[in-house]
Design a protein around this motif. Structure first.
Motif, mmCIF file in Angstrom:
data_model
loop_
_atom_site.group_PDB
_atom_site.id
_atom_site.type_symbol
_atom_site.label_atom_id
_atom_site.label_comp_id
_atom_site.label_asym_id
_atom_site.label_seq_id
_atom_site.Cartn_x
_atom_site.Cartn_y
_atom_site.Cartn_z
ATOM 1 N N GLU A 1 29.286 -45.446 22.461
ATOM 2 C CA GLU A 1 29.515 -46.486 23.454
ATOM 3 C C GLU A 1 31.003 -46.720 23.703
ATOM 4 N N ALA B 1 32.178 -43.870 25.886
ATOM 5 C CA ALA B 1 31.745 -44.086 27.268
ATOM 6 C C ALA B 1 32.632 -45.107 27.967
ATOM 7 N N ARG B 2 33.012 -46.170 27.277
ATOM 8 C CA ARG B 2 33.867 -47.193 27.897
ATOM 9 C C ARG B 2 35.227 -46.615 28.266
ATOM 10 N N GLU C 1 34.743 -44.237 31.315
ATOM 11 C CA GLU C 1 34.320 -44.979 32.503
ATOM 12 C C GLU C 1 35.473 -45.796 33.077
ATOM 13 N N ALA C 2 36.312 -46.337 32.194
ATOM 14 C CA ALA C 2 37.456 -47.119 32.656
ATOM 15 C C ALA C 2 38.498 -46.242 33.334
ATOM 16 N N ASP C 3 38.621 -44.996 32.878
ATOM 17 C CA ASP C 3 39.594 -44.071 33.461
ATOM 18 C C ASP C 3 39.026 -42.659 33.369
ATOM 19 N N PRO C 4 38.334 -42.193 34.429
ATOM 20 C CA PRO C 4 37.707 -40.862 34.385
ATOM 21 C C PRO C 4 38.685 -39.729 34.094
ATOM 22 N N TRP D 1 38.539 -37.795 30.748
ATOM 23 C CA TRP D 1 37.672 -36.647 30.452
ATOM 24 C C TRP D 1 38.506 -35.404 30.170
#
Length: 227
Positions: free
Chosen positions: A112, A115-116, A119-122, A125
């Protein structure tokens, strides 16, 4: 070891040391320290993905799971090594087993929290993909430079490669806490064949076998060994 001491280890070597300061700080803040006893599994093949792991102290035995259930050792990792990234990218069950060799400490970045962050800054990745690409390059090097060689040279090159993966390896002797059985599995050889190859390297003064593992005594000569 507390969180501050763990941060010093992980920020000084391996993947995390190469990341921007804000990402390092976020990972360390969200990560949780977990202790594992000798032979205790961090996860096993088939387990659901639950996050990323980084080895802070001790050793980690990483093995792939074959279709018939057998495990083939692919690496004995030292501090600074990150693992578990593949399942975080594709979401599939673990394809490897990770087992502590000796009392070990890891930093766990829960799923989790991972993921945060992305999600906050792709763009993050791309940072995490660096773990996967590092391991892919190592595997490609092994396949291209090691696997096709005759047995003695293959053994020498693999031991040299494992030494180069040790963050603390210098110019002196390097002790690889690797059993001869695990080495044989990594080479795809029987234990007897691997032992004969080790015997040739030992006779040449390049390695020394002992209870604690395999000591590489001359890394440069080992890399240039031609049998």
């Amino acid at each position: 070891m507390d969180k501050r001491a763990a941060a010093q280890v992980l920020e000084g070597r391996g993947w995390l040391a190469e990341q921007p300061a804000d990402l390092r700080a976020e990972i360390l803040a969200r990560g949780r320290l977990r202790a594992y006893a000798d032979s205790q599994a961090v996860y096993r093949g088939g387990d659901a993905p639950d996050g990323l792991y980084a080895l802070v102290m001790g050793r980690m035995r990483l093995a792939t799971v074959q279709e018939d259930g057998r495990e083939v050792v692919i690496l004995h990792a030292g501090p600074g090594h990150w693992f578990g990234e593949v399942s975080m990218v594709d979401g599939l069950p673990r394809g490897q087993t990770a087992v502590a060799k000796g009392d070990s400490l890891v930093l766990h970045l829960p799923g989790e929290a991972f993921a945060r962050i992305v999600e906050a800054d792709p763009r993050r990745w791309a940072n995490f993909a660096g773990i996967l690409s590092r391991h892919l390059r190592q595997a490609t090097h092994y396949l291209g430079e090691v696997l096709a060689l005759p047995t003695p040279q293959r053994t020498a090159r693999l031991l040299a490669l494992l030494c180069r993966l040790e963050e603390d390896a210098g110019n002196g002797p390097v002790l690889l806490p690797l059993s001869q059985e695990d080495l044989a599995g990594m080479l795809g050889l029987s234990r007897q064949t691997a032992n004969r190859a080790l015997g040739r390297l030992e006779a040449a003064g390049l390695v020394r076998r002992g209870y604690g593992g395999i000591e590489v005594r001359d890394l440069a000569a080992l890399e240039g060994f031609e049998g």
